[in-house]
Design an enzyme around this catalytic site. Structure first.
Site, short mmCIF file in Angstrom:
data_model
loop_
_atom_site.label_atom_id
_atom_site.label_comp_id
_atom_site.label_asym_id
_atom_site.label_seq_id
_atom_site.Cartn_x
_atom_site.Cartn_y
_atom_site.Cartn_z
N ASP A 101 0.86 -1.17 0.00
CA ASP A 101 0.00 0.00 0.00
C ASP A 101 0.91 1.23 0.00
O ASP A 101 2.11 1.13 0.27
CB ASP A 101 -0.88 -0.04 1.26
CG ASP A 101 -1.78 1.17 1.37
OD1 ASP A 101 -2.29 1.62 0.35
OD2 ASP A 101 -1.95 1.67 2.50
N ASP A 160 -1.28 -0.93 6.09
CA ASP A 160 -1.52 -0.43 7.44
C ASP A 160 -2.98 -0.21 7.75
O ASP A 160 -3.31 0.15 8.89
CB ASP A 160 -0.76 0.89 7.65
CG ASP A 160 -1.41 2.04 6.91
OD1 ASP A 160 -1.50 3.14 7.46
OD2 ASP A 160 -1.84 1.84 5.74
N ASP A 213 -6.45 -2.84 3.46
CA ASP A 213 -5.34 -3.71 3.04
C ASP A 213 -5.49 -5.14 3.55
O ASP A 213 -4.65 -5.99 3.24
CB ASP A 213 -4.01 -3.14 3.54
CG ASP A 213 -3.76 -1.73 3.05
OD1 ASP A 213 -4.00 -1.47 1.86
OD2 ASP A 213 -3.33 -0.88 3.86
#
Length: 1227
Positions: free
Chosen positions: A428, A860, A864
Site C-alpha cells: 500500500d 496499514d 489492506d
C-alpha cells in the site's frame, strides 16, 4: 476487565486470526470471484425483541449470554484431542507402526515405537490442555463479570451470564458492554455517548453513538421501567459495521442503524453511564460471531517437506518389497535344519506358501524400517520456529521504532522461512510508504490556487530533470501545527475577504468545518481542543478550517457549532449553529461524503467532498472554464505527490428537500438492502453541484523507504505498489521511492485519456465499457509484444507498468488475465493506482496462483486486509489507521524500512537454518535405516533387528536431538550487516537453492556411502576383533559398536554442515555423544536378561573398538569432506565468496549472536526494554503499569536500569541490583 482482553485474544484465533476484522479473503475462491467479506448469510425473516419483557421473549428461545471459547470439556478432551493429533499424517503413520509392533510379525518390541509416539502425543495434549484451561479461566472471568440490570424500578447487579435478550441494562464509564445493546439514553446531552472499539478492530480513536430522540428520557430507573418498545431487526450476523432494524415505540416506527448499537466488547468513554436494551447475547453477538480462525497459512518448505516424506515412504516400501521378495525366495525346505516353521503355527517362513511369506515379511520390514521417517521432525521444527519468532524477531533492536515505542511482532511462527523466499512484495502507499501524517498543504478556490510550499516529491522531480530547487522559507506569520502546514497570507487572518471571490472562500471554509464526522474533545478553545477523526485526512481538513478562522468546537447528534471569525467584518468573532439534517456517509463505493444542513436563517445547503472523479460527474452544467482550470490544478497537485479532494455545494429548496427526505427515511427504515437503497436515494440529491474548489494534503515519505526499496530490488525482489491515489501522485511517489526511474521503459495503461473522456462525455455506459475494454486489450497486447522484444534483446533495459483501477477491472477479466500476468512478471516494478480493496486482493492472488511465486503483502489499514490475507506472508504496519491490518497479518512492524531486516536477515537465516534442519533429519534417519537394511541381506531377509529396541527409540529423541535444534537457532553464513551489504545473497532463497531434489539426492548418496562404511566396518570386526578373553565378538557387541560409530558420525556430520560453530554447537554435539555412552554404561548392566548385557564393557576391553570408533567416522566423513572442499574451491556459492572476502574481519558481537548495529541512545534503549516488559497488573502494589515502583521492579528483573523513585528506594533497599546493558537479539 483484563480477563476480557485476554479472552478476546484467545478467541480471535491466536496469531493467525483476525476476529474483529470484517475483511477476509476466501482463500478457496478463484481469482475472478475473490470475496473480501465473509459475512454469514442471515436466517430468513427478522428477529423480534420485546424490550423489558422476559416472558414475551421466552417463547423465542434466544441464547443466553454465557460464552464458551474452549475446544474441549472433560468428556471430549481425550477423544477429540487424540483425533486432532492423528489428523497429522505423520502421527497416523506412527500409530499404524505402533499397532503393527504388537503383532507376532513385528521383529521389534512395541516399546520401540510406542514410547516416542506417546511422548510426542503427551507433550501435544498437555499443551492443548493448558491452552484450553486458560480459555476456560478467561470464560469464567467474563461470564461472572457484573452488570446492572433493571429489576422492579431499580438497578440490580447480576453476572453477565444471566443477561437475557430484551433486558434493560446500565453500563458505567470505562465499563465494557456485556452484549450487543440498543442505546436508549445517556447522561451526555442529546443522548450521545463515546465508545472505544479497540477490542474489535484495534482502533483507539473514540466513536460517537447516539440514542433516538424518543428514548432520551429513559435515564432513571423509574423512567426506564416504563419503556415497552418492540425491536424488529436483522438476524445475528458477523458484520461489525452494519445493522438494520426498526424500533416500534408508541405506534411509531423509528429506523435503527449501526450508530445506535453498542457492541459487546467495546467500552464506554467520557460518559457517566448509558442505558440500553439487549438485542443479541452470547454467541450471537457480533464479536463472538467474528471469533473464527482465518485459514492458517503453510510455508512452501512445509509443503515440500510433505513431498520428501512421501518420497521417503516410497523408499521404505521399496526396501520392504526387496526384503519381502528376498524372504519369499530364501525360504526353502533345504533349510529344514533352521526349524523356521517347526511349530506349524507360524506361516511367516513356510516354504509351501511363499505368497503368505511375502505379505507377512512386508509388515515385518515396515516396522523394522519405520525410523526412516523421523517422528521428532515436526516437534523440533515447531520449537525452532517458535524460538526464532519470540526471541529473535520480536527482540531485534534494529526493528524497534523508538518514536512510537513499537518493537517488531511475529504473530505466527509458521512462516519464518517463507520470509527468506519472497519474490514479490505488494505494498500500500498511504501509511506504508508514507507516514500517514496528513498536513493541509495547498488548496484551490474558484480556480485560484493558494499555498506556497514545495513538497519532497517536487524537489525529487526537479532533481531528476537536473534542476536544483530549494525549499521555500516559511513566512514569519505562517502557522504550523499538527495537520496544518499551509503558508499563504492571502487566506490567513481574515485576508480572504480581500480576495476576488470572498463568498466562495466562505463556502470553502464552511464545507471544511461542517462536512465531516470528527468529534471534538477537551476544552472548547483552539489551543486545547483535540479532534478525534476516523482518518488523518479528516482531522487535517477540520484543523485547516480552524486556522482559517472557522473553528469547529462542539457537536451533538443534530447540531454542529462553529466559531467564525471575520465573516461580518474584520476582527468580529461569532458562534454559528448549523443543524445537521442528514449525513450521507463515505464508503469505498461512493468515494464521497455529503451533509445536508440548515443555517440559522433557514437556508438549506448540501455540502459534498470527495474524489474528483465522482464529484465532477455530479456538477451542474456550464462553467466549463472553472472545471478545466480546477482539473489542471488537481493534476499539478497530484504530480507534487499531494492527496486531493474536491469540494462542492448545492442550495436546496424546502419542498425539494422534504420530498427527498421522505424517500431517505423510507430507505433508512428498510430491513432489506438498506445500504443499496440509501446509495440510490443519495444519488437523487447529490447532483447539480456547484464546484467550490479542491484541497491538497501532503503525506510525506517514511524515513529510509527509498534505500529500503533499492536494497530489496538488488535482492531480486520485485515491488508492486497498489494504491487508491491518482495516477500522477502514484507515479511521483514511485519516483521518490526509487521504484521507477527515467532509465526504465514505462508502460502506462490509463483511463484518463482524451479518447476515453470523449466517450464518457456521451454518457452511454455500454459504449464506455466496450471502448475501455477494447483499449485495455489493445494496450496489453501491444505492450506485451514490446516487452518481449526488449527482454530478448541486448539492451537489458528494465521495465515498469502503471495501470489505473478502471483499466485494471477490465484487465482482470479471464480472457485478458494471462496477458496482464505475463506483462507484469516481465516488469521490475508495477504501480496500480485508483484500485479498490477487492482489486488489491485479486492482483495479489493473481501472482500467487498464476505465477506460483512467493508473495508478501504489506499495509496499514482495513482496506489492506484482503491483500494481506491473500499473500503467502502478510505484514501489517502499526500505523495511524487502527490495528486491523496488524490483527490480520502474520508479522507486524512499525516502519516499511524494517522489511530489509525482516527479509534479508531474519527471513534468509530462518530459511537457511530450517533447510539444514530438514535435510539433516532426512540424512540421519536414512543412514540409520540403511545400516539395518544391509543387515537384512545377512539374515536371510528374515527381518531380524540389528539394533536393540531402546537404541532405536532414543536415537531421534536423545542422541541426535539437541544439536540439530542448536543449528536451527544459531547457524548463520554471514553476519546481519553483510546480509544487507550484499542483498544478492537473498536470491539463493528465491531460487530455493538449499532445499531441492538435488540437495536431497546428494544427501541420499552420502547416506548410502556412510551406512555402508559403518555397517561393513562393524561386520568386519566380528571376524577380526577378539575380546580380552580371546573370544569373537557377538551380534550385540557388533551392533553396539556400529551404533556408537553411527552416533559419532552423524553428530560430527552436523558440525560439517555448519557455517558457524559456537560453544553451544560443541556442547550439544559432545553432550549427545556423551549421553549415548552414559546410557549404554547404565543400560548394559541393568538389563541382565537382554543380549546387550555387559556389551560395552566387553568392547572397552578390546583395542579394536577404540580403533573402530576413531577410524569409521573419519572414513565415513571423508567423502563429505572432499565434496565440500571441491565445491568450495571450484564451485563456490555466493555466501562463501563473501565469507572469504571478510574472513579476517572480527564479528561485531559474540559468536552466535545477532550482529545488532545498535544506534539507539541509552534513553531509547531503556524505552525499548520497557516496551518488552510484561503488561499485567503488579502483584506488589495492586495498581496498573504506571503505579509507583512497577516500572523499576520489572526493569530490574529484566536487567534494565530504571530511574530511582523516592518511594522505591526504601522498598528495595535490601535488594541487590545488577546493571546490565539491554539484551541484544540472539540468532
Amino acid at each position: 476487565m483484563a480477563g476480557w482482553r485476554e479472552a478476546s485474544g484467545s478467541r480471535q484465533g491466536g496469531d493467525n486470526a483476525s476476529a474483529g476484522t470484517p475483511l477476509a479473503v476466501d482463500r478457496n475462491a478463484s481469482m475472478s470471484t475473490i470475496r473480501l467479506g465473509r459475512v454469514q448469510p442471515q436466517a430468513p425473516g427478522h428477529r423480534t425483541v420485546f424490550c423489558n419483557d422476559r416472558d414475551a421473549n421466552y417463547l423465542a428461545k434466544y441464547k443466553g449470554n454465557a460464552v464458551s471459547t474452549t475446544k474441549y470439556n472433560v468428556a471430549t478432551f481425550l477423544p477429540k484431542g487424540l483425533y486432532e493429533q492423528f489428523r497429522r499424517v505423520a502421527n497416523l503413520y506412527f500409530l499404524t507402526i505402533s499397532c503393527l509392533s504388537f503383532t507376532p510379525v513385528s521383529p521389534v518390541s512395541p516399546i520401540t515405537n510406542v514410547i516416542p509416539l506417546s511422548l510426542v502425543l503427551f507433550v501435544s495434549l498437555v499443551k492443548e490442555a493448558f491452552e484450553d484451561w486458560k480459555r476456560l479461566q478467561n470464560d469464567m472471568t467474563i461470564n461472572n463479570s457484573s452488570v446492572e440490570i433493571l429489576q422492579e424500578q431499580r438497578w440490580e447487579s447480576v453476572p453477565w451470564k444471566k443477561l437475557q435478550v430484551g433486558d434493560v441494562v446500565r453500563v458505567r464509564q470505562d465499563g465494557f458492554f456485556p452484549a450487543d445493546l440498543l442505546l436508549l439514553a445517556s447522561t451526555n446531552p442529546d443522548g450521545v455517548c463515546y465508545t472505544e472499539t479497540a477490542n474489535l478492530d484495534g482502533e483507539t480513536n473514540l466513536k460517537i453513538r447516539k440514542a433516538l430522540e424518543k428514548t432520551w428520557d429513559y435515564v432513571t430507573p423509574e423512567k426506564a421501567s416504563e419503556f415497552k418498545g418492540e425491536i424488529h431487526c436483522e438476524q445475528p450476523n458477523n458484520s461489525l459495521y452494519t445493522f438494520t432494524g426498526n424500533l416500534i415505540l408508541q405506534k411509531q416506527t423509528l429506523p435503527l442503524g449501526p450508530n445506535h448499537i453498542l457492541l459487546r466488547g467495546c467500552s464506554l468513554r467520557n460518559t457517566e453511564y448509558i442505558v440500553g436494551t439487549v438485542i443479541f447475547t452470547g454467541h450471537e453477538t457480533k464479536v463472538m460471531m467474528n471469533a473464527m480462525n482465518v485459514p492458517s497459512k503453510r510455508s512452501t518448505l512445509e509443503r515440500k517437506l510433505d513431498k520428501v516424506i512421501a518420497t521417503l515412504f516410497g523408499v521404505l516400501l521399496s526396501m520392504c518389497l526387496i526384503g519381502a521378495i528376498g524372504s519369499a525366495v530364501f525360504v526353502s525346505n533345504k533349510y529344514h535344519y533352521l526349524e523356521l516353521w517347526i511349530n506349524g503355527d507360524s506361516q511367516q517362513f513356510n516354504p509351501n506358501n511363499r505368497f503368505v511369506v511375502f505379505v507377512l515379511s512386508i509388515f515385518t520390514l515396515i516396522t523394522l524400517y519405520s525410523p526412516i521417517i523421523p517422528i521428532s521432525l515436526y516437534v523440533s521444527i515447531e520449537m525452532i520456529k517458535f524460538i526464532q519468532s519470540t526471541k529473535f524477531i520480536n527482540n531485534d533492536l534494529r526493528m524497534y521504532h523508538h518514536e512510537t515505542n513499537t518493537p517488531a511482532l511475529a504473530r505466527t511462527s509458521n512462516l519464518n522461512e517463507e520470509l527468506g523466499q519472497v519474490e514479490y512484495i505488494f505494498s500500500d502507499k498511504t501509511g506504508t510508504l508514507t507516514r500517514n501524517l496528513m498536513e493541509f498543504f495547498k488548496c484551490s478556490i474558484s480556480g485560484e490556487t493558494y499555498g506556497t510550499g514545495v513538497t519532497e516529491i517536487e524537489i525529487g522531480a526537479a532533481k531528476r530533470n537536473g534542476v536544483n530547487v530549494k525549499e521555500v522559507e516559511k513566512s514569519s506569520h505562517a502557522i504550523r501545527e499538527k495537520g496544518f502546514n499551509f503558508d499563504d497570507a492571502r487566506l490567513m487572518h481574515g485576508a480572504w475577504r480581500n480576495e476576488p471571490n470572498p463568498d466562495m472562500c466562505k463556502e470553502f471554509f464552511r464545507c471544511l468545518a461542517i462536512c465531516h464526522t470528527v468529534l471534538p474533545e477537551g476544552e472548547e478553545t483552539p489551543e486545547k481542543l483535540r479532534y478525534q477523526a476516523a482518518s488523518p485526512d479528516e482531522a487535517a481538513l477540520v484543523t485547516a478550517a480552524k486556522n482559517f478562522g472557522f473553528f469547529f468546537y462542539r457537536r451533538t447528534p443534530t447540531m454542529i457549532y462553529v466559531r467564525e471569525s471575520h465573516v461580518e467584518k474584520m476582527g468580529k468573532v461569532q458562534d454559528a449553529a448549523y443543524e445537521i439534517l442528514n449525513i450521507l456517509e463515505f464508503n469505498s463505493t461512493r468515494k464521497r461524503q455529503s451533509v445536508v444542513c440548515r443555517y440559522g436563517d433557514g437556508r438549506l445547503v448540501l455540502y459534498c467532498k470527495g474524489a474528483d472523479t465522482v464529484v465532477y460527474e455530479r456538477l451542474v452544467g456550464g462553467n466549463d472554464e472553472l472545471k478545466k482550470i480546477s482539473r489542471e490544478q488537481l493534476e499539478q497537485y497530484g504530480e507534487a505527490g499531494l492527496r486531493t479532494l474536491c469540494l462542492a455545494y448545492r442550495d436546496l429548496s424546502p419542498d425539494m428537500y422534504e420530498s427527498w427526505n421522505e424517500k431517505f427515511i423510507q430507505a433508512k427504515s428498510s430491513l432489506r438492502d438498506r445500504e443499496r437503497k440509501l446509495d440510490e436515494v443519495a444519488e437523487l440529491i447529490e447532483k447539480d453541484l456547484t464546484l467550490i474548489g479542491c484541497t491538497a494534503i501532503e503525506d510525506k515519505l517514511q524515513e529510509g523507504v527509498p534505500a529500503c526499496i533499492e536494497t530489496l530490488s538488488r535482492a531480486g525482489i520485485k515491488i508492486w505498489v497498489l494504491t487508491g491515489d491518482k495516477l500522477e501522485t502514484a507515479i511521483n511517489i514511485a519516483y521518490a521511492c526509487k521504484l521507477i526511474n527515467n532509465d526504465m521503459k514505462q508502460f502506462v495503461i490509463s483511463s484518463e485519456t482524451d479518447e476515453i473522456r470523449d466517450v464518457e462525455n456521451r454518457g452511454d455506459q455500454v459504449e464506455i465499457a466496450q471502448f475501455i475494454r477494447e483499449t485495455v486489450k489493445n494496450d496489453l497486447h501491444k505492450y506485451h509484444e514490446e516487452a518481449q522484444s526488449i527482454i530478448h534483446g541486448s539492451s537489458g533495459q528494465k521495465l515498469s507498468l502503471l495501470i489505473d483501477g478502471k483499466c485494471l477491472m477490465y484487465a482482470l477479466d479471464p480472457s485478458l488475465r494471462s496477458t496482464l500476468l505475463s506483462l507484469s512478471l516481465s516488469c521490475s516494478s508495477v504501480v496500480c493506482c485508483r484500485v479498490s480493496p477487492l482489486q488489491k486482493a485479486q492482483v495479489t492472488r493473481l501472482v500467487r496462483k498464476g505465477a506460483n511465486k512467493i508473495t508478501l503483502s504489506i499495509g496499514d489499514g482495513a482496506n489492506d486486509v484482503g491483500m494481506i490475507q491473500a499473500a503467502h506472508v502478510g505484514v501489517g504496519i502499526s500505523g495511524l489507521e487502527g490495528m486491523q491490518a496488524v490483527m490480520a497479518s502474520d508479522f507486524a512492524i512499525a516502519q516499511f524500512r524494517f522489511l530489509t531486516d525482516l527479509l534479508l536477515v531474519h527471513g534468509r537465516w530462518s530459511y537457511l537454518r530450517l533447510c539444514k534442519v530438514v535435510s539433516y533429519f532426512f540424512y540421519k534417519n536414512l543412514t540409520f535405516t540403511l545400516t539395518q537394511f544391509w543387515y537384512t541381506f545377512h539374515t536371510g531377509y528374515s527381518g531380524q533387528r540389528f539394533y536393540d529396541d531402546w537404541f532405536q527409540s532414543l536415537y531421534n529423541v536423545i542422541f541426535t536431538a539437541l544439536p540439530v535444534i542448536i543449528v536451527g537457532l544459531l547457524d548463520k553464513d554471514v553476519s546481519a550487516s553483510l546480509s544487507k551489504k550484499y542483498p544478492q545473497l537473498y536470491k539463493e532463497g528465491i531460487d530455493n537453492a538449499y532445499f531441492n531434489w538435488k540437495v536431497v539426492g546428494t544427501l541420499a548418496c552420502f547416506s548410502v556411502y556412510q551406512s555402508v562404511i559403518v555397517y561393513n566396518f562393524a561386520v568386519a570386526s566380528s571376524t577380526t576383533g577378539l575380546t580380552s578373553a580371546g573370544k569373537m565378538l557377538g551380534l550385540w557387541d557388533i551392533s553396539t559398536a556400529a551404533f556408537t560409530c553411527l552416533v559419532i558420525t552423524v553428530n560430527l556430520r552436523l558440525l560439517m554442515m555448519c557455517n558457524t560453530v559456537t560453544r553451544w554447537h560443541s556442547i550439544s554435539v559432545g553432550g549427545s555423544i556423551l549421553a549415548w555412552f552414559i546410557f549404554i554404561f547404565i543400560y548394559a548392566v541393568v538389563f541382565v536378561n537382554k543380549g546387550t548385557y555387559f556389551t560395552i564393557y566387553v568392547l572397552l576391553g578390546t583395542a579394536y573398538f577404540y580403533l573402530v570408533i576413531v577410524l569409521v567416522p573419519i572414513v565415513a566423513l571423508l567423502g563429505d569432506f572432499l565434496y565440500q572442499g571441491v565445491q568450495r574451491w571450484f564451485y563456490p556459492r555466493d555466501y562463501q565468496i563473501v565469507q572469504e572476502i571478510h574472513r579476517h574481519e572480527p564479528e561485531a558481537v559474540g559468536a552466535g549472536l545477532l550482529a545488532v548495529g545498535n544506534q539507539l541512545t541509552p534513553e531509547e534503549e531503556r524505552r525499548y526494554a520497557f516496551a518488552l516488559l510484561p503488561r499485567e497488573r503488579s502483584k506488589h502494589t495492586g495498581f496498573a503499569f504506571d503505579s509507583p515502583g512497577y516500572e523499576s521492579f520489572f526493569a530490574s528483573q529484566q536487567g534494565v536500569t530504571a530511574p530511582q523513585k523516592p518511594w522505591d528506594v526504601i522498598r528495595r533497599a535490601s535488594m541487590r541490583q545488577k546493571t546490565k546493558s539491554p539484551r541484544a537479539s540472539q540468532s
